[in-house]
Motif scaffolding. Sequence first.
Motif, PDB file in Angstrom:
ATOM      1  N   SER A  81      12.074  12.424  11.792  1.00 55.91           N
ATOM      2  CA  SER A  81      13.106  13.012  12.653  1.00 55.91           C
ATOM      3  C   SER A  81      13.886  11.946  13.412  1.00 55.91           C
ATOM      4  O   SER A  81      14.531  12.250  14.412  1.00 55.91           O
ATOM      5  N   GLU A  82      13.858  10.687  12.926  1.00 56.71           N
ATOM      6  CA  GLU A  82      14.509   9.612  13.684  1.00 56.71           C
ATOM      7  C   GLU A  82      16.016   9.536  13.439  1.00 56.71           C
ATOM      8  O   GLU A  82      16.735   8.894  14.213  1.00 56.71           O
ATOM      9  N   GLY A  83      16.505  10.137  12.367  1.00 54.48           N
ATOM     10  CA  GLY A  83      17.937  10.168  12.114  1.00 54.48           C
ATOM     11  C   GLY A  83      18.473   8.894  11.485  1.00 54.48           C
ATOM     12  O   GLY A  83      17.741   7.950  11.203  1.00 54.48           O
ATOM     13  N   LEU A  84      19.799   8.856  11.270  1.00 56.40           N
ATOM     14  CA  LEU A  84      20.452   7.731  10.603  1.00 56.40           C
ATOM     15  C   LEU A  84      20.457   6.484  11.475  1.00 56.40           C
ATOM     16  O   LEU A  84      20.409   5.362  10.977  1.00 56.40           O
ATOM     17  N   HIS A  85      20.521   6.666  12.791  1.00 53.80           N
ATOM     18  CA  HIS A  85      20.566   5.549  13.735  1.00 53.80           C
ATOM     19  C   HIS A  85      19.352   5.634  14.657  1.00 53.80           C
ATOM     20  O   HIS A  85      19.446   6.099  15.787  1.00 53.80           O
ATOM     21  N   PRO A  86      18.183   5.175  14.192  1.00 51.68           N
ATOM     22  CA  PRO A  86      16.966   5.294  14.997  1.00 51.68           C
ATOM     23  C   PRO A  86      17.111   4.596  16.347  1.00 51.68           C
ATOM     24  O   PRO A  86      17.706   3.515  16.451  1.00 51.68           O
ATOM     25  N   ARG A  87      16.534   5.220  17.376  1.00 51.31           N
ATOM     26  CA  ARG A  87      16.545   4.630  18.719  1.00 51.31           C
ATOM     27  C   ARG A  87      15.136   4.227  19.113  1.00 51.31           C
ATOM     28  O   ARG A  87      14.185   4.955  18.885  1.00 51.31           O
ATOM     29  N   ARG A  88      15.035   3.046  19.711  1.00 51.12           N
ATOM     30  CA  ARG A  88      13.782   2.611  20.309  1.00 51.12           C
ATOM     31  C   ARG A  88      13.982   2.548  21.820  1.00 51.12           C
ATOM     32  O   ARG A  88      15.113   2.684  22.314  1.00 51.12           O
ATOM     33  N   MET A  89      12.913   2.352  22.549  1.00 48.98           N
ATOM     34  CA  MET A  89      13.016   2.273  23.997  1.00 48.98           C
ATOM     35  C   MET A  89      13.937   1.119  24.405  1.00 48.98           C
ATOM     36  O   MET A  89      13.795  -0.003  23.923  1.00 48.98           O
ATOM     37  N   LEU A  90      14.875   1.408  25.294  1.00 52.18           N
ATOM     38  CA  LEU A  90      15.778   0.373  25.780  1.00 52.18           C
ATOM     39  C   LEU A  90      15.033  -0.515  26.770  1.00 52.18           C
ATOM     40  O   LEU A  90      14.403  -0.029  27.713  1.00 52.18           O
ATOM     41  N   LEU A  91      15.090  -1.813  26.548  1.00 53.35           N
ATOM     42  CA  LEU A  91      14.523  -2.753  27.515  1.00 53.35           C
ATOM     43  C   LEU A  91      15.567  -2.943  28.617  1.00 53.35           C
ATOM     44  O   LEU A  91      16.414  -3.840  28.567  1.00 53.35           O
ATOM     45  N   GLN A  92      15.511  -2.057  29.599  1.00 53.53           N
ATOM     46  CA  GLN A  92      16.557  -1.992  30.619  1.00 53.53           C
ATOM     47  C   GLN A  92      16.737  -3.295  31.388  1.00 53.53           C
ATOM     48  O   GLN A  92      17.882  -3.671  31.708  1.00 53.53           O
ATOM     49  N   ARG A 152      10.302   6.033  19.294  1.00 51.34           N
ATOM     50  CA  ARG A 152      11.447   6.709  18.695  1.00 51.34           C
ATOM     51  C   ARG A 152      11.843   7.913  19.554  1.00 51.34           C
ATOM     52  O   ARG A 152      11.016   8.464  20.284  1.00 51.34           O
ATOM     53  N   TYR A 153      13.124   8.284  19.417  1.00 56.61           N
ATOM     54  CA  TYR A 153      13.660   9.473  20.080  1.00 56.61           C
ATOM     55  C   TYR A 153      14.075  10.443  18.979  1.00 56.61           C
ATOM     56  O   TYR A 153      15.089  10.209  18.309  1.00 56.61           O
ATOM     57  N   PRO A 154      13.315  11.506  18.711  1.00 56.28           N
ATOM     58  CA  PRO A 154      13.691  12.424  17.627  1.00 56.28           C
ATOM     59  C   PRO A 154      15.072  13.029  17.867  1.00 56.28           C
ATOM     60  O   PRO A 154      15.433  13.348  19.001  1.00 56.28           O
ATOM     61  N   VAL A 155      15.827  13.162  16.785  1.00 58.56           N
ATOM     62  CA  VAL A 155      17.178  13.715  16.901  1.00 58.56           C
ATOM     63  C   VAL A 155      17.175  15.235  16.834  1.00 58.56           C
ATOM     64  O   VAL A 155      18.221  15.870  16.986  1.00 58.56           O
ATOM     65  N   LYS A 156      16.010  15.824  16.589  1.00 57.70           N
ATOM     66  CA  LYS A 156      15.884  17.273  16.561  1.00 57.70           C
ATOM     67  C   LYS A 156      14.539  17.658  17.179  1.00 57.70           C
ATOM     68  O   LYS A 156      13.644  16.829  17.316  1.00 57.70           O
ATOM     69  N   ASP A 157      14.422  18.909  17.578  1.00 52.67           N
ATOM     70  CA  ASP A 157      13.147  19.386  18.093  1.00 52.67           C
ATOM     71  C   ASP A 157      12.076  19.273  17.006  1.00 52.67           C
ATOM     72  O   ASP A 157      12.345  19.562  15.834  1.00 52.67           O
TER      73      ASP A 157
END
Length: 499
Positions: free
Chosen positions: A107-118, A371-376
Amino acid sequence: MRRIPACRSVALGVKRGFCVAATVEDGKVKVGDVGKGRVRSFQEIPHTGRSSWVNLLRFWKEDRFRQLHKHMERTFSALGPIYRENVGTLSSVNILLPADVAELFQSEGLHPRRMLLQPWATHREIRQHSKGVFLKNGEEWRSDRLQLNKEVMMSGAVQRFLPLLDEVARDFCRMLQVRVEKEGRSLTMDPSPDLFRFALEASCHVIYGERIGLFSSSPSLESQKFIWAVERMLATTPPLLYLPPRLLLRLSAPLWTQHATAWDHIFSHAEARIQRGYQHLESSQGRGSVPGAAGGRYPGVLGQLMEKGQLSLDLIKANITELMAGGVDTVSRERRQSVRLRRKAKGDMQDKHVFCVCFLRLYPVGITVQRYPVKDIVLQNYHIPAGTMVQACLYPMGRSPEVFQDPLRFDPTRWSSGREEGRRAEGAGFRSLAFGFGARQCVGRRIAENEMQLFLMHMLLSFHLSVSSSEDLKTTATLILQPETPPRITFSRLSSAPI
């Protein structure tokens, strides 16, 4: 409206998932009773405390930042294979089992996101630096990443930079041989500082195409500042992840000041090499010669990116600097080569890749993959809304008896045998994630893997290695995992060692 399987039945002793059907409508999971089971709400996920700031104070008081991997292991044991945690400004759902990790990555989608190192991102913003792939998302991330993949991930690129890694590994072994001979053919020491320098020297050689002289008996002041900066950046990042950096900036907090100063040194180091690379490129073009071709010498990732001109100089600077910061992972691996050698000093090294995979199961460089899932999605029968940060916790996974048979045993053959099938087969492809997964896996993976294997090959051809204790090393977590107290290793030169 359609119906999908909500979860798999997976046991962990404390919690057990239920196989139910969940209703999905417009990409959203409908929570409620369905048939004989019920998809439980997000709020019902076991948690470690509702107040994020109380949790943060507890983390500070109990020094959990340094023992975060052990905290995760204990929490999974108490709450089961999934739990929520809110600490300061960070909130996450933490998971343990490979089957759930597989569901997450689907569910990660085309552009996977990881935690932002703020803290890193804030530094770039206040200094008006461009951001590289570590700090980007979406199409902007994908565009940069595709260019970098050509220079650090593709097989052709690997063939170009392998000789540079091999050169550094050979030089390191020669340097160590001289020191061993001075002591009478054996030397007992903590190798961590030397391994740190080795990894930085190797990474810089590949990235910049030039050596920075860290093997010298008296490294330059510039090199010493660079080592200090990398270590400071590493040490100050974890606590800053849970605090608002801009507030700390306004307060001139010492923690933020140290972090920003460290990054300033790292950027200055990169800037000097980029300027030299640009001057070399202009000089080569002025002479009408092919850049970097003199003597067939590989110009490094930096030279390759500048020659091709697909990225602006600002983006090259951002990505090169972050590659060096990401090389800190490699530094960590090399530091923990001491652990690896301690655990398996007399083993069969015919398959160095499997050997390293087995080691990284027990001592992963990064303790989570996010990861941030792009869907439920539904994990362990709990509803996870789209956009929730979900962490696959690698350290507890690698040591879980629900995932690995006899998990604390160092056994490279487990990766080539079929004896761990059955209840461990589901999601088995997601049991080894030391470098992440998919399009957003570690961009420096090929550099790190080959650096480790070449280092091991030359060391074990040159030295017999021994330690006084076979106990498992205690580890501590900064941004990466490393030994709490580095071991002392005895290096004895082999009579057949190459000169």
